[in-house]
Structure formats: structure tokens, C-alpha cells
Design a protein around this motif. Structure first.
Motif, PDB file in Angstrom:
ATOM      1  N   SER A  85     -22.829   8.814  56.067  1.00 44.05           N
ATOM      2  CA  SER A  85     -23.800   9.406  55.293  1.00 44.05           C
ATOM      3  C   SER A  85     -22.971  10.184  54.442  1.00 44.05           C
ATOM      4  CB  SER A  85     -24.866  10.492  56.260  1.00 44.05           C
ATOM      5  OG  SER A  85     -25.509   9.731  57.108  1.00 44.05           O
ATOM      6  N   GLN A  86     -23.390  10.105  53.005  1.00 42.34           N
ATOM      7  CA  GLN A  86     -22.530  10.628  51.987  1.00 42.34           C
ATOM      8  C   GLN A  86     -23.013  12.106  51.612  1.00 42.34           C
ATOM      9  OE1 GLN A  86     -19.886   9.375  50.528  1.00 42.34           O
ATOM     10  NE2 GLN A  86     -20.196   7.928  52.165  1.00 42.34           N
ATOM     11  N   GLY A  87     -24.179  12.546  51.132  1.00 48.36           N
ATOM     12  CA  GLY A  87     -24.761  13.697  50.909  1.00 48.36           C
ATOM     13  C   GLY A  87     -25.347  14.487  51.805  1.00 48.36           C
ATOM     14  N   TYR A  88     -26.600  15.188  51.471  1.00 53.35           N
ATOM     15  CA  TYR A  88     -27.228  16.065  52.364  1.00 53.35           C
ATOM     16  C   TYR A  88     -27.801  15.367  53.574  1.00 53.35           C
ATOM     17  CZ  TYR A  88     -26.555  19.649  49.122  1.00 53.35           C
ATOM     18  OH  TYR A  88     -25.991  20.707  48.396  1.00 53.35           O
ATOM     19  N   CYS A  89     -27.881  14.044  53.294  1.00 51.39           N
ATOM     20  CA  CYS A  89     -28.363  13.190  54.544  1.00 51.39           C
ATOM     21  C   CYS A  89     -27.211  13.382  55.871  1.00 51.39           C
ATOM     22  CB  CYS A  89     -28.237  11.701  54.321  1.00 51.39           C
ATOM     23  SG  CYS A  89     -28.890  10.669  55.356  1.00 51.39           S
ATOM     24  N   PHE A  90     -26.105  13.884  55.527  1.00 53.48           N
ATOM     25  CA  PHE A  90     -25.219  14.190  56.594  1.00 53.48           C
ATOM     26  C   PHE A  90     -25.575  14.766  57.630  1.00 53.48           C
ATOM     27  CE2 PHE A  90     -21.495  16.588  58.194  1.00 53.48           C
ATOM     28  CZ  PHE A  90     -20.840  15.664  58.700  1.00 53.48           C
ATOM     29  N   GLN A  91     -26.227  16.226  57.113  1.00 50.92           N
ATOM     30  CA  GLN A  91     -26.719  16.973  58.325  1.00 50.92           C
ATOM     31  C   GLN A  91     -27.911  16.287  59.113  1.00 50.92           C
ATOM     32  OE1 GLN A  91     -24.881  19.460  58.077  1.00 50.92           O
ATOM     33  NE2 GLN A  91     -24.169  19.698  55.954  1.00 50.92           N
ATOM     34  N   ILE A  92     -28.776  15.470  58.466  1.00 49.07           N
ATOM     35  CA  ILE A  92     -29.810  15.011  59.490  1.00 49.07           C
ATOM     36  C   ILE A  92     -29.209  14.036  60.340  1.00 49.07           C
ATOM     37  CG2 ILE A  92     -31.955  13.346  59.355  1.00 49.07           C
ATOM     38  CD1 ILE A  92     -32.281  14.151  56.410  1.00 49.07           C
ATOM     39  N   ASP A  93     -27.975  13.211  59.801  1.00 49.93           N
ATOM     40  CA  ASP A  93     -27.276  12.406  60.889  1.00 49.93           C
ATOM     41  C   ASP A  93     -26.612  13.043  61.966  1.00 49.93           C
ATOM     42  OD1 ASP A  93     -26.050  10.197  61.627  1.00 49.93           O
ATOM     43  OD2 ASP A  93     -24.911   9.732  60.063  1.00 49.93           O
ATOM     44  N   MET A  94     -25.940  14.420  61.698  1.00 49.40           N
ATOM     45  CA  MET A  94     -25.413  14.964  62.522  1.00 49.40           C
ATOM     46  C   MET A  94     -26.438  15.722  63.743  1.00 49.40           C
ATOM     47  SD  MET A  94     -22.030  15.010  62.113  1.00 49.40           S
ATOM     48  CE  MET A  94     -21.576  16.546  63.045  1.00 49.40           C
ATOM     49  N   THR A  95     -27.662  15.897  63.046  1.00 48.26           N
ATOM     50  CA  THR A  95     -28.648  16.257  64.019  1.00 48.26           C
ATOM     51  C   THR A  95     -29.003  15.358  65.062  1.00 48.26           C
ATOM     52  OG1 THR A  95     -29.308  17.969  62.283  1.00 48.26           O
ATOM     53  CG2 THR A  95     -30.879  17.579  64.319  1.00 48.26           C
ATOM     54  N   ARG A  96     -29.345  14.367  64.447  1.00 46.41           N
ATOM     55  CA  ARG A  96     -29.930  13.016  65.476  1.00 46.41           C
ATOM     56  C   ARG A  96     -28.529  12.680  66.635  1.00 46.41           C
ATOM     57  NH1 ARG A  96     -29.180   7.473  64.416  1.00 46.41           N
ATOM     58  NH2 ARG A  96     -27.581   7.143  62.776  1.00 46.41           N
ATOM     59  N   ARG A  97     -27.381  12.859  66.089  1.00 49.15           N
ATOM     60  CA  ARG A  97     -26.401  12.272  66.875  1.00 49.15           C
ATOM     61  C   ARG A  97     -26.060  13.352  67.963  1.00 49.15           C
ATOM     62  NH1 ARG A  97     -22.443   8.734  64.826  1.00 49.15           N
ATOM     63  NH2 ARG A  97     -23.315   7.514  62.933  1.00 49.15           N
ATOM     64  N   MET A  98     -26.326  14.619  67.742  1.00 46.27           N
ATOM     65  CA  MET A  98     -25.994  15.890  68.573  1.00 46.27           C
ATOM     66  C   MET A  98     -27.079  15.666  69.556  1.00 46.27           C
ATOM     67  SD  MET A  98     -23.364  17.561  67.878  1.00 46.27           S
ATOM     68  CE  MET A  98     -23.679  19.102  68.575  1.00 46.27           C
ATOM     69  N   ALA A  99     -28.481  15.484  69.172  1.00 53.13           N
ATOM     70  CA  ALA A  99     -29.552  15.088  70.020  1.00 53.13           C
ATOM     71  C   ALA A  99     -29.397  14.133  71.013  1.00 53.13           C
ATOM     72  CB  ALA A  99     -30.927  15.132  69.684  1.00 53.13           C
ATOM     73  N   ALA A 100     -29.088  12.837  70.406  1.00 48.38           N
ATOM     74  CA  ALA A 100     -28.803  11.537  71.102  1.00 48.38           C
ATOM     75  C   ALA A 100     -27.859  11.802  72.272  1.00 48.38           C
ATOM     76  CB  ALA A 100     -28.524  10.528  70.173  1.00 48.38           C
ATOM     77  N   ASN A 101     -26.858  12.597  72.115  1.00 43.27           N
ATOM     78  CA  ASN A 101     -25.784  12.830  73.259  1.00 43.27           C
ATOM     79  C   ASN A 101     -25.935  13.960  74.108  1.00 43.27           C
ATOM     80  OD1 ASN A 101     -23.293  10.761  72.658  1.00 43.27           O
ATOM     81  ND2 ASN A 101     -24.266  11.312  70.626  1.00 43.27           N
ATOM     82  N   GLY A 102     -27.284  14.725  73.963  1.00 40.51           N
ATOM     83  CA  GLY A 102     -27.780  15.499  74.946  1.00 40.51           C
ATOM     84  C   GLY A 102     -27.179  16.981  74.772  1.00 40.51           C
ATOM     85  N   PHE A 103     -26.580  17.200  73.380  1.00 44.07           N
ATOM     86  CA  PHE A 103     -26.124  18.589  73.173  1.00 44.07           C
ATOM     87  C   PHE A 103     -27.328  19.402  72.360  1.00 44.07           C
ATOM     88  CE2 PHE A 103     -22.150  16.030  72.654  1.00 44.07           C
ATOM     89  CZ  PHE A 103     -21.552  16.647  73.765  1.00 44.07           C
ATOM     90  N   GLY A 104     -27.497  20.707  72.959  1.00 47.99           N
ATOM     91  CA  GLY A 104     -28.705  21.604  72.306  1.00 47.99           C
ATOM     92  C   GLY A 104     -28.184  21.988  71.161  1.00 47.99           C
ATOM     93  N   LEU A 105     -29.075  22.251  70.276  1.00 46.19           N
ATOM     94  CA  LEU A 105     -28.779  22.792  68.969  1.00 46.19           C
ATOM     95  C   LEU A 105     -29.751  24.059  68.904  1.00 46.19           C
ATOM     96  CD1 LEU A 105     -28.958  19.731  66.609  1.00 46.19           C
ATOM     97  CD2 LEU A 105     -26.953  21.254  66.999  1.00 46.19           C
ATOM     98  N   VAL A 106     -29.209  25.255  68.558  1.00 49.33           N
ATOM     99  CA  VAL A 106     -29.859  26.531  68.443  1.00 49.33           C
ATOM    100  C   VAL A 106     -30.115  26.868  66.978  1.00 49.33           C
ATOM    101  CG1 VAL A 106     -29.884  29.082  68.978  1.00 49.33           C
ATOM    102  CG2 VAL A 106     -28.955  27.318  70.564  1.00 49.33           C
ATOM    103  N   GLU A 107     -31.253  27.495  66.793  1.00 53.19           N
ATOM    104  CA  GLU A 107     -31.350  27.837  65.398  1.00 53.19           C
ATOM    105  C   GLU A 107     -31.724  29.345  65.348  1.00 53.19           C
ATOM    106  OE1 GLU A 107     -34.770  24.731  64.705  1.00 53.19           O
ATOM    107  OE2 GLU A 107     -33.832  25.048  62.765  1.00 53.19           O
ATOM    108  N   VAL A 108     -30.519  29.848  64.471  1.00 46.25           N
ATOM    109  CA  VAL A 108     -30.670  31.371  64.138  1.00 46.25           C
ATOM    110  C   VAL A 108     -31.107  31.454  62.787  1.00 46.25           C
ATOM    111  CG1 VAL A 108     -29.202  33.209  63.700  1.00 46.25           C
ATOM    112  CG2 VAL A 108     -28.577  31.485  65.559  1.00 46.25           C
ATOM    113  N   PRO A 109     -32.111  32.397  62.438  1.00 50.09           N
ATOM    114  CA  PRO A 109     -32.766  32.705  61.201  1.00 50.09           C
ATOM    115  C   PRO A 109     -31.868  33.374  60.153  1.00 50.09           C
ATOM    116  CG  PRO A 109     -33.652  34.373  62.846  1.00 50.09           C
ATOM    117  CD  PRO A 109     -32.896  33.294  63.722  1.00 50.09           C
ATOM    118  N   ILE A 110     -31.767  32.700  58.974  1.00 55.30           N
ATOM    119  CA  ILE A 110     -31.003  33.246  57.842  1.00 55.30           C
ATOM    120  C   ILE A 110     -32.051  33.463  56.796  1.00 55.30           C
ATOM    121  CG2 ILE A 110     -28.937  32.152  58.667  1.00 55.30           C
ATOM    122  CD1 ILE A 110     -29.235  30.343  56.391  1.00 55.30           C
ATOM    123  N   THR A 111     -31.682  34.239  55.933  1.00 53.17           N
ATOM    124  CA  THR A 111     -32.275  34.266  54.528  1.00 53.17           C
ATOM    125  C   THR A 111     -31.093  33.690  53.384  1.00 53.17           C
ATOM    126  OG1 THR A 111     -33.123  36.452  54.967  1.00 53.17           O
ATOM    127  CG2 THR A 111     -33.008  35.840  52.567  1.00 53.17           C
TER     128      THR A 111
END
Length: 271
Positions: A182-208
Motif C-alpha cells: 500500500s502506498q497512500g493512506y490505504c497503508f493505515q487500513i492495511d496495517m489495521t487489518r494485519r494487526m487484527a489478523a495476527n491477534g494484536f489488540g488495537l486501542v483507540e485514544v481520542p484526539i482532537t
């Protein structure tokens, strides 16, 4: 091993108006981190500014690349350097001021909260998160893109396209980064799905999230199209894989429920 175990990776292209301020804001909040600027040969002198800063501060370094190679490859190069140099936590961050450095302590606390957590996302779309100064069209594209990716890929993360993140190096080493294309901002989606597929938790912290004040956004139609196409392909691959799994499960169940008949031949001497 490095003196500091956290590496902040900031990709740049024509960010001369922002890069020094970005560095100062990070170091004001986290003085004991390393910062690497990954610059794609910016013609506006971004690299020269970083070289001047790094000459007087060993926490700041510059990775210069030839040509405009994209966001995804910039982070991959930064990850590779960080892991090779022994950094245990790697931070993604934009140079334009949209990602608040003030959120970094909370994000670092979150990633250290449990061994199962592989990454933390500075999120615009969870309770407490917000976007400031964005036009309605841009807000719609971002939120709509996140929703589409979540549905197609079966993800729980709310802000799938967010670019403000912290990863554990150990998690990155487990998800086959060498296969990421992945080249552009799709990279972030790619990383998210790969982390989930490998069983790693992703925590979301709210930002402005605040829109840039200086410089030009790198968002383009090509970036949006790449994300839509890749997410659609990944989504259909996921659905096909799930259906194949269901069929295999049904077939296996039939075999168990219908044991094969066994025939015996009677030989002399058998009673």
C-alpha cells in the motif's frame, strides 16, 4: 541498543513551514525520544532544515530518499530502521500539526497497559475525539472511508484510516511487513487489518485533529481510489475465505456423522 527506546517517524514532502515546529512539539512533551524525519527529496528545503537541527541535537535524524515514493514506503523504511536500531516502540506522526503531540503520553500509557496490545491509534471517531477546521466534504470522505473499511474487513477499530499511531516493534516483526504494498493512506487500513489478523489488540485514544495551517495537503483522488480498490479486493477475499471455511466445516461434519462402512472377509480359522 539506542539510548532511547522510542522512535518517532515523521514522513515529509515540502513541509519546510512545519517540520521544525513538529519536532519542537514532540520534544517538549517527550524529551527522551528519537525523531526520524523521512524526507522524499523535498524541493522546498525541508531536508536542509532537519540537517541543521540534527547537527545540534542527536535526538533528531534525517532519512533522505530519492523522489516522492509515498507514505506507506516512508513508514516501512522508518520501521525497518527503528527495529534494526533496537527501538521497542515506533510512532507514526504527520508533520503538519494535525496530530497533537500532547496526546502522546496517553497513547504510550495505553500501549504499555497490556501485553496483548500491539498498537494504539490517535482516533478522531471515538467518544471524545474531534476534527477541527475540516470542510464537510473532507470529513465525509474520512468517516465514510473508515466505515466502508470496517464493514468490508470486519474490523472493530473506528478510525481505520488514522495516521497517528504507536506500535510495538515486536508486533510489527510478526506481521510480514515485507509483503505490504500500500502506498497512500490505504497503508493505515492495511496495517489495521494485519494487526487484527495476527491477534494484536488495537486501542483507540481520542484526539482532537486540527487541519494544517501551513503547506499543502497530500490527499488526492489517486490516494482515495487506491484505498477503495484495495479495501474492496481485501473485503471480497475475506468473504470468499469465510465461505470456503464454512464449506470445509460442513464437509468435515458430514464425515464425522457418516462413518465409512468397514467390510471384513472371513478367513479359515476365524470363529
Amino acid at each position: 541498543m539506542p539510548q532511547r527506546d522510542i522512535l518517532v517517524i515523521i514522513p515529509t514532502y515540502n513541509e519546510a513551514e512545519n517540520v521544525e515546529t513538529a519536532i519542537q512539539r514532540v520534544l517538549a512533551v517527550l524529551p527522551d525520544v528519537d525523531i526520524m524525519i523521512v524526507d522524499d527529496g523535498s524541493p522546498d528545503g525541508t531536508g536542509e532544515i532537519v540537517r541543521r537541527i540534527s547537527a545540534n541535537d542527536d535526538r533528531v535524524s534525517l532519512m533522505e530518499r530519492t523522489g516522492k515514493r509515498g507514505l506507506g514506503p516512508a513508514y516501512l523504511d522508518g520501521f525497518a530502521h527503528g527495529m534494526a536500531s533496537g527501538h521497542t516502540l515506533l510512532i507514526e506522526m504527520d508533520a503538519d500539526g494535525s496530530h497533537p503531540a500532547s496526546a502522546l503520553p496517553a497513547m504510550l500509557a495505553a500501549i504499555r497497559s497490556a501485553d496483548s496490545v500491539g498498537g494504539v491509534i490517535g482516533s478522531r471517531w471515538v467518544t471524545g475525539g474531534a476534527v477541527v477546521d475540516w470542510p464537510k466534504s473532507r470529513r465525509l470522505i474520512s468517516r465514510g472511508g473508515s466505515t466502508y473499511a470496517r464493514v468490508m474487513l470486519g474490523l472493530k477499530v473506528r478510525d481505520v484510516t488514522a495516521g497517528f499511531r504507536v506500535y510495538k516493534a515486536s508486533a510489527l516483526q510478526a506481521i510480514e511487513l515485507e509483503t505490504v504494498q500500500s502506498q497512500g493512506y490505504c497503508f493505515q487500513i492495511d496495517m489495521t487489518r494485519r494487526m487484527a489478523a495476527n491477534g494484536f489488540g488495537l486501542v483507540e485514544v481520542p484526539i482532537t485533529f486540527k487541519d494544517r495551517v501551513a503547506g499543502t495537503s497530500k490527499m488526492s483522488k489517486a490516494i482515495v481510489v487506491e484505498a477503495m480498490l484495495r479495501v474492496t479486493i481485501w473485503g471480497f477475499e475475506r468473504l470468499v475465505g469465510k465461505e470456503r471455511g464454512r464449506r470445509e466445516s460442513r464437509d468435515a461434519k458430514r464425515v464425522v456423522e457418516q462413518p465409512s462402512a468397514v467390510s471384513y472377509e472371513k478367513h479359515e480359522g476365524w470363529s
